[in-house]
Scaffold this motif. Structure first.
Motif, PDB file in Angstrom:
ATOM      1  N   GLU A 235      16.934  59.137  68.367  1.00  0.00           N
ATOM      2  CA  GLU A 235      18.251  59.127  69.004  1.00  0.00           C
ATOM      3  C   GLU A 235      18.925  57.776  68.858  1.00  0.00           C
ATOM      4  O   GLU A 235      19.809  57.436  69.636  1.00  0.00           O
ATOM      5  N   ALA A 236      18.476  57.019  67.895  1.00  0.00           N
ATOM      6  CA  ALA A 236      19.042  55.682  67.720  1.00  0.00           C
ATOM      7  C   ALA A 236      19.954  55.660  66.495  1.00  0.00           C
ATOM      8  O   ALA A 236      19.747  56.402  65.536  1.00  0.00           O
ATOM      9  N   ILE A 237      20.951  54.812  66.564  1.00  0.00           N
ATOM     10  CA  ILE A 237      21.829  54.622  65.409  1.00  0.00           C
ATOM     11  C   ILE A 237      21.099  53.723  64.414  1.00  0.00           C
ATOM     12  O   ILE A 237      20.664  52.615  64.765  1.00  0.00           O
ATOM     13  N   ALA A 238      20.933  54.203  63.170  1.00  0.00           N
ATOM     14  CA  ALA A 238      20.234  53.393  62.174  1.00  0.00           C
ATOM     15  C   ALA A 238      21.197  52.382  61.551  1.00  0.00           C
ATOM     16  O   ALA A 238      20.868  51.221  61.364  1.00  0.00           O
ATOM     17  N   ARG A 239      22.370  52.849  61.226  1.00  0.00           N
ATOM     18  CA  ARG A 239      23.385  51.946  60.689  1.00  0.00           C
ATOM     19  C   ARG A 239      24.732  52.659  60.729  1.00  0.00           C
ATOM     20  O   ARG A 239      24.796  53.869  60.934  1.00  0.00           O
ATOM     21  N   VAL A 240      25.762  51.873  60.525  1.00  0.00           N
ATOM     22  CA  VAL A 240      27.115  52.425  60.471  1.00  0.00           C
ATOM     23  C   VAL A 240      27.736  51.958  59.165  1.00  0.00           C
ATOM     24  O   VAL A 240      27.650  50.781  58.802  1.00  0.00           O
ATOM     25  N   THR A 241      28.341  52.880  58.441  1.00  0.00           N
ATOM     26  CA  THR A 241      29.032  52.503  57.203  1.00  0.00           C
ATOM     27  C   THR A 241      30.455  53.059  57.245  1.00  0.00           C
ATOM     28  O   THR A 241      30.732  53.983  58.009  1.00  0.00           O
ATOM     29  N   PRO A 242      31.350  52.513  56.429  1.00  0.00           N
ATOM     30  CA  PRO A 242      32.719  53.017  56.439  1.00  0.00           C
ATOM     31  C   PRO A 242      32.781  54.435  55.882  1.00  0.00           C
ATOM     32  O   PRO A 242      32.012  54.795  54.999  1.00  0.00           O
ATOM     33  N   ARG A 243      33.694  55.211  56.401  1.00  0.00           N
ATOM     34  CA  ARG A 243      34.034  56.504  55.793  1.00  0.00           C
ATOM     35  C   ARG A 243      35.409  56.295  55.205  1.00  0.00           C
ATOM     36  O   ARG A 243      36.381  56.080  55.920  1.00  0.00           O
ATOM     37  N   GLU A 244      35.479  56.291  53.880  1.00  0.00           N
ATOM     38  CA  GLU A 244      36.708  55.881  53.210  1.00  0.00           C
ATOM     39  C   GLU A 244      37.888  56.715  53.681  1.00  0.00           C
ATOM     40  O   GLU A 244      37.804  57.935  53.772  1.00  0.00           O
ATOM     41  N   ASN A 245      38.978  56.029  53.981  1.00  0.00           N
ATOM     42  CA  ASN A 245      40.126  56.706  54.568  1.00  0.00           C
ATOM     43  C   ASN A 245      41.381  55.894  54.264  1.00  0.00           C
ATOM     44  O   ASN A 245      41.675  54.913  54.937  1.00  0.00           O
ATOM     45  N   PRO A 246      42.117  56.295  53.243  1.00  0.00           N
ATOM     46  CA  PRO A 246      43.291  55.508  52.836  1.00  0.00           C
ATOM     47  C   PRO A 246      44.303  55.367  53.966  1.00  0.00           C
ATOM     48  O   PRO A 246      45.025  54.368  54.023  1.00  0.00           O
ATOM     49  N   ALA A 247      44.345  56.331  54.888  1.00  0.00           N
ATOM     50  CA  ALA A 247      45.372  56.278  55.938  1.00  0.00           C
ATOM     51  C   ALA A 247      45.040  55.245  57.006  1.00  0.00           C
ATOM     52  O   ALA A 247      45.921  54.818  57.746  1.00  0.00           O
ATOM     53  N   VAL A 248      43.786  54.853  57.115  1.00  0.00           N
ATOM     54  CA  VAL A 248      43.414  53.963  58.214  1.00  0.00           C
ATOM     55  C   VAL A 248      42.753  52.680  57.723  1.00  0.00           C
ATOM     56  O   VAL A 248      43.289  51.589  57.854  1.00  0.00           O
ATOM     57  N   ASN A 249      41.573  52.800  57.162  1.00  0.00           N
ATOM     58  CA  ASN A 249      40.784  51.607  56.882  1.00  0.00           C
ATOM     59  C   ASN A 249      40.431  51.430  55.427  1.00  0.00           C
ATOM     60  O   ASN A 249      39.719  50.482  55.093  1.00  0.00           O
ATOM     61  N   GLY A 250      40.937  52.295  54.543  1.00  0.00           N
ATOM     62  CA  GLY A 250      40.505  52.178  53.151  1.00  0.00           C
ATOM     63  C   GLY A 250      38.998  52.297  53.095  1.00  0.00           C
ATOM     64  O   GLY A 250      38.405  53.072  53.841  1.00  0.00           O
ATOM     65  N   PRO A 251      38.342  51.516  52.247  1.00  0.00           N
ATOM     66  CA  PRO A 251      36.885  51.640  52.154  1.00  0.00           C
ATOM     67  C   PRO A 251      36.122  50.697  53.088  1.00  0.00           C
ATOM     68  O   PRO A 251      34.919  50.582  52.971  1.00  0.00           O
ATOM     69  N   TRP A 252      36.812  49.969  53.970  1.00  0.00           N
ATOM     70  CA  TRP A 252      36.128  48.885  54.708  1.00  0.00           C
ATOM     71  C   TRP A 252      36.038  49.166  56.204  1.00  0.00           C
ATOM     72  O   TRP A 252      36.803  49.951  56.739  1.00  0.00           O
ATOM     73  N   ILE A 253      35.165  48.461  56.859  1.00  0.00           N
ATOM     74  CA  ILE A 253      35.201  48.311  58.314  1.00  0.00           C
ATOM     75  C   ILE A 253      34.795  46.878  58.630  1.00  0.00           C
ATOM     76  O   ILE A 253      34.271  46.181  57.757  1.00  0.00           O
ATOM     77  N   CYS A 254      35.027  46.453  59.864  1.00  0.00           N
ATOM     78  CA  CYS A 254      34.614  45.096  60.214  1.00  0.00           C
ATOM     79  C   CYS A 254      33.204  45.131  60.797  1.00  0.00           C
ATOM     80  O   CYS A 254      32.635  46.184  61.048  1.00  0.00           O
ATOM     81  N   ASN A 255      32.650  43.952  60.997  1.00  0.00           N
ATOM     82  CA  ASN A 255      31.261  43.876  61.456  1.00  0.00           C
ATOM     83  C   ASN A 255      31.055  44.504  62.830  1.00  0.00           C
ATOM     84  O   ASN A 255      29.970  44.978  63.147  1.00  0.00           O
TER      85      ASN A 255
END
Ligand SMILES: Cc1cc2nc3c(=O)[nH]c(=O)nc-3n(C[C@H](O)[C@H](O)[C@H](O)COP(=O)(O)O)c2cc1C
Ligand code: SF4
Ligand code: SF4
Ligand code: FES
Lengths: 458, 476
Positions: B252-272
């Protein structure tokens, strides 16, 4: 003697590099003539008509490069003189910088005028000391005399020059890496397209010419393209500075008219092979050009491959057989499978181990590969390690084929010419001296160890 | 619209496109390492070669399309070229897939099987380089695995603009390094280089040796860290590979978080911050309903809250801007007519946190302020005289700033001291336990899905509101 002198035709003294003496020799008159009497296009036209080719290694026609630039298109253009002179064996630009720095500066002013350049650059090899001081001194003198700056000769043409010192990287002599280095970044070559004449320094159209290339320009403007074409051959007009080193009696910088026989040049002008030994091979234009055997240079005397007693292996990529003596001319060297390159000639005497020659060359390429593109970054080290291993006596029979494969895998696959050139150089030596490698691998030692005295070789 | 031919098929390319872009856009795959759609072309890995009929081979990522050109992406010459490049790339690579976190999603691994598939032909010792070298506290590098594609370097120069990474030395001694002034440490986007790296050279100490990616599942989600609402993937253990023997919490733990590419919001990136959602969602949870700090069954607490609401004449609610669109609407439907509601800011910028920049990060550190304000206005909370009930939904509220002697119903997901001071405390679910939508500051609505099951002792706020509005009776 090796023909007419267009660049070196004056007595070198302790003061011959100064502005006063340069002017006394007629210096800066070509500039005056261009600025006051010619349109920029006419200058380019004259250079095109002269058939002048680049002396940096690729022999690219200067007129063709310049013609891409439209001097009056309102764009910023830049000119860079390539004084990085990193090709091993080559030290002819240094001669110009040390002895005739004003010749370069005058040429840059003429070229800047022709190309609509307001700011020009000299990128000078970091190791050059006297050359740098002479050039920097000449720039001061020229500014003092109003030859740079605003409204030169009252013509309305203004131009400044900046001297940028390199930091000892061979690849920064490659035109696009040079630009990147001037921009203050790590000297990585760039992919083409775009060509540098379209997007070069600071993304503006830029012309880069070798120092010697530029040094021909004042003469051409002063005397005209027709007069220039009376020197040299139809296809390679003019003269060429050749820096000779290696096992040769009189090493140094020579001005040689195109068409002059290479063998005669070595044996007569340069005083022959050091210690009177037989000539084994010549690297004609810097180590990036393919090595030529003595018989390729003088087939009319030695016969084709006639001297290869136990070297009688047919080369894998032999040039077209020709029995004419080899002459200083692009076409002649091309026919022999090599090129005039950067004019850095290395003379190799009989008794020299070509495996070790290749080892030294590969150490250089390995050290100087910028590491940007995959085949060169990995290939240079791989080649070097294999030859190192052969020299340490642990060669394997498959090594020679592997060296060929790695070299070919660099041919045409890299960003700049370094990887290709290292491959050509390797293939050149392997083609002609494969048996020496096979001997070394089979016996764990050089065929020449303990066989011949290597007088004066280092 | 230049028309070109790829493997004989006519393709309408766009002007200014490269052959690589045109090919990918039309379903022809050309392998690439260094090219990335959001970065400049460096053209240095040399894997993307194509043959143009009648010309030499060249790299597709830097080849402009030309009318009528006939491109071959898989000719014999192209295959031979690729194979040679793969030999070079793996020449000094440790091939330690067995202990590499990237295994299973590594471009080099995939291409090796696709384009080479043979053991190394080299007999030379490999070039060694630093391993586990710290570029920052968040990003380590194994320089032996690095194929020097320069994506990470270009990212810091072109996207995050910290210009914090560069390549030292030359040839096969080249090393990706961070600048010595600590700019990479301070780059709030640094972890993107881990995703960008086509091999396992860059890795996060938080994932290192903890998971094999094929045991993980990626659930689409939205980062609640700020009003940008970047779309992300939350990676967690696949239920069909649930761990039974080891620490069960891993399931039940989060292993990691990665971006979900979305041109309308964040493109291919997220912040730390988006990478660290575990730090938000895995804080100690409130799982016990309470009346004045005394544990009771959830149903009992709901009844008590219901009674308080029914008896109140002037109830005020502070609505969470971490509520989903669905939850906010449920609140509005159930209680909107009877309760004076204000939007509460659950989070404000933490000390040291980057407040705002021109890439992604927004000063509003809450995911759904836009939707909450659309329903409940943007007036700051005010408590008129006569306020006789407070409903506090969410966290971040200092109870001492509330009117005294007014009963409080509190809905919170986390274990916090205020919970015990409420007259009625109702534990609610977090984002990773439910589906929903957030509306970001631009009005873009993004969906998130549940990663884990909710506990029975915890309620979904959405169903709670309906229950609170219905007359007292059986619990929900
Ligand atoms: C690896 C490499 C190194 C080079 N080094 C030099 C150099 O030191 N000096 C030079 O003039 N040209 C050098 N060149 C050639 C330049 O790229 C360029 O072709 C030349 O400066 C153009 O001038 P030119 O047309 O007058 O010859 C080098 C090329 C390569 C590929
Ligand atoms: S060929 Fe070698 S020197 Fe030239 S760009 Fe590639 S790695 Fe650098
Ligand atoms: S660390 Fe990864 S992204 Fe960076 S250059 Fe190396 S392989 Fe490329
Ligand atoms: S993807 Fe084209 S060279 Fe790397």
């Amino acid at each position: 003697m090796s023909g007419g002198k267009l660049i070196t035709g004056f007595a070198v003294t302790a003061t011959s590099h100064t502005l006063g003496e340069y002017r006394a020799r007629g210096g800066y008159q070509a500039l005056e003539r261009a600025l006051l009497g010619m349109k920029p296009e006419e200058v380019t036209g004259e250079i095109t008509a002269s058939g002048l080719q680049g002396r940096g290694g690729a022999a690219f026609p200067v007129g063709r490069k310049w013609s891409v630039i439209r001097p009056d298109d309102g764009e910023t253009h830049y000119l860079c003189a390539n004084a990085d002179e990193g090709e091993p064996g080559t030290f002819k630009d240094r001669w110009v910088l040390e002895n005739a720095p004003h010749l370069l500066l005058e040429a840059m002013l003429i070229a800047s005028y022709a190309l609509g350049v307001r700011h020009s650059f000299v990128y000078i090899r970091g190791e050059f000391d006297l050359a740098y001081r002479r050039l920097a001194g000449a720039v001061e003198e020229a500014y003092g005399a109003g030859l740079f700056g605003k409204d030169i000769f009252g013509s309305g043409f203004s131009c400044d020059v900046f001297v940028v010192r390199g930091a000892g990287s061979y690849v920064c002599g490659e035109a696009s890496a040079l630009i990147t280095s001037i921009e203050g970044k790590k000297g990585y070559p760039r992919n083409r397209p775009p060509r540098l004449t379209v997007r070069g320094l600071y993304q503006k159209p830029t012309v880069i010419n070798n120092v010697e290339t530029l040094a021909n320009i004042p003469w051409i403007i002063a005397h005209g393209a027709q007069a220039y074409r009376t020197f040299g051959t139809t296809k390679s007009p003019g003269t060429r500075l050749v820096s000779v080193s290696g096992h040769v009696t009189r090493p140094g910088v020579y001005e040689v008219e195109h068409g002059y026989p290479v063998g005669r040049f070595i044996h007569e002008d340069c005083g022959g092979v050091l210690g009177g030994r037989a000539l084994k091979a010549v690297i004609p234009g810097g180590i990036s050009t393919k090595v030529l055997t003595a018989s390729e240079i003088e087939p009319h005397r030695l016969g084709h491959f006639g001297d290869c007693e136990d070297r009688r292996v047919l080369p894998q990529s032999a040039g077209i057989p020709h029995l004419e003596p080899l002459v200083f001319e692009g076409e002649s060297l091309q026919a022999a499978g090599s090129s005039l390159g950067s004019g850095g000639m290395i003379v190799i005497a009989e008794g020299t181990c070509m495996v070790r020659v290749l080892q030294v060359m590969l150490r250089f390429y390995h050290h100087e590969s910028c590491g940007q593109c995959t085949p060169c970054r990995e290939g240079m080290g791989w080649l070097h390690r294999i030859v190192d291993r052969i020299v340490s006596g642990r060669g394997r029979p498959e090594d020679v084929d592997r060296l060929y494969e790695i070299s070919r895998a660099n041919d045409g696959t890299t960003i700049c010419g370094l990887g290709d050139a290292a491959g050509y150089a390797t293939v050149g030596i392997l083609d002609k001296f494969r048996c020496e490698f096979e001997y070394f691998i089979a016996h764990g030692r050089s065929r020449y160890d303990g066989c011949l005295e290597c007088l004066g070789s280092s | 619209m230049p028309r070109i031919f790829i493997n004989g098929h006519p393709v309408e390319a766009e002007k200014g496109q490269t052959v690589l872009q045109a090919a990918l856009a039309h379903g022809f795959f050309i392998p690439y390492f260094c090219w990335h759609p959001a970065l400049s072309v460096s053209g240095n890995c040399r894997i993307c070669a194509v043959e143009v009929e009648g010309e030499d081979l060249d790299i597709a990522c830097n080849m402009p399309v030309r009318e009528g050109m006939r491109v071959l992406t898989d000719s014999e010459a192209v295959q031979a070229w690729r194979k040679r490049m793969m030999q070079f790339i793996t020449l000094n690579h440790p091939v330690d897939c067995g202990i590499c976190d990237k295994a299973g999603e590594c471009t080099l691994q995939d291409y090796h099987y696709e384009y080479n598939g043979e053991p190394s032909v080299s007999r030379e010792p490999k070039v060694h380089a630093t391993k586990f070298f710290r570029l920052s506290a968040r990003v380590l590098i194994d320089n032996e695995r690095c194929i020097l594609c320069s994506r990470c370097v270009r990212f810091t120069h072109e996207v995050s603009r910290s210009r914090a990474l560069g390549i030292q030395n030359r040839a096969d001694s080249s090393l990706v390094r961070a600048s010595e002034d600590g700019r990479f440490e301070d780059d709030p986007y640094s972890d993107n280089v881990i995703d960008l790296c086509p091999v396992g050279a860059l890795f996060s100490p938080s994932l290192l040796y903890r998971h094999r990616v094929w045991y993980l599942q990626a659930t689409p989600s939205v980062c609640p860290g700020c009003a940008r609402g970047c779309t992300v993937r939350i990676w967690h253990r696949r239920p069909d590979w649930a761990l039974h023997a080891l620490d069960g919490r891993q399931n039940e733990a989060i292993a990691r978080v990665t971006p979900r590419e979305n041109p309308a919001v964040n493109g291919p990136w997220i912040c730390n911050k988006g990478r660290d959602l575990a730090r938000i969602f895995e804080r100690p949870r409130a799982t016990q309903a309470m009346l004045k700090g005394e544990p009771v069954a959830l149903g009992t607490a709901v009844d008590a809250a219901r009674r308080l609401l029914e008896g109140a004449r002037r109830p005020v609610a502070l609505v969470s801007n971490w509520g989903s669109n669905e939850e906010l609407e449920a609140f509005q439907r159930a209680l909107g007519g009877r309760v004076r509601a204000f939007v509460k800011e659950d989070f404000s910028p933490a000390p040291g946190e980057p407040v705002e920049d021109d890439l992604l990060i927004r000063a509003d550190k809450n995911p759904n302020t836009a939707a909450a304000r659309a329903l409940f206005g943007d007036a700051p909370p005010a408590f008129e005289d006569g306020t006789d009930l407070l409903l506090v939904w969410g966290e971040g509220l200092d109870f001492s700033r509330l009117p005294t002697r007014v009963p409080i119903i509190c809905l919170n997901a986390y274990l916090q001291p205020e919970n015990g001071h409420a007259d009625v405390f109702l534990p609610v679910s977090v984002q990773t336990e439910r589906a929903g939508h957030y509306t970001n500051f631009q009005g873009v609505v993004s969906a998130f899905e549940p990663c884990f099951a909710k506990r029975d002792s915890v309620a979904h706020a959405e169903s709670l509101f309906a229950a609170l509005a219905s007359p007292p009776g059986p619990s929900p």
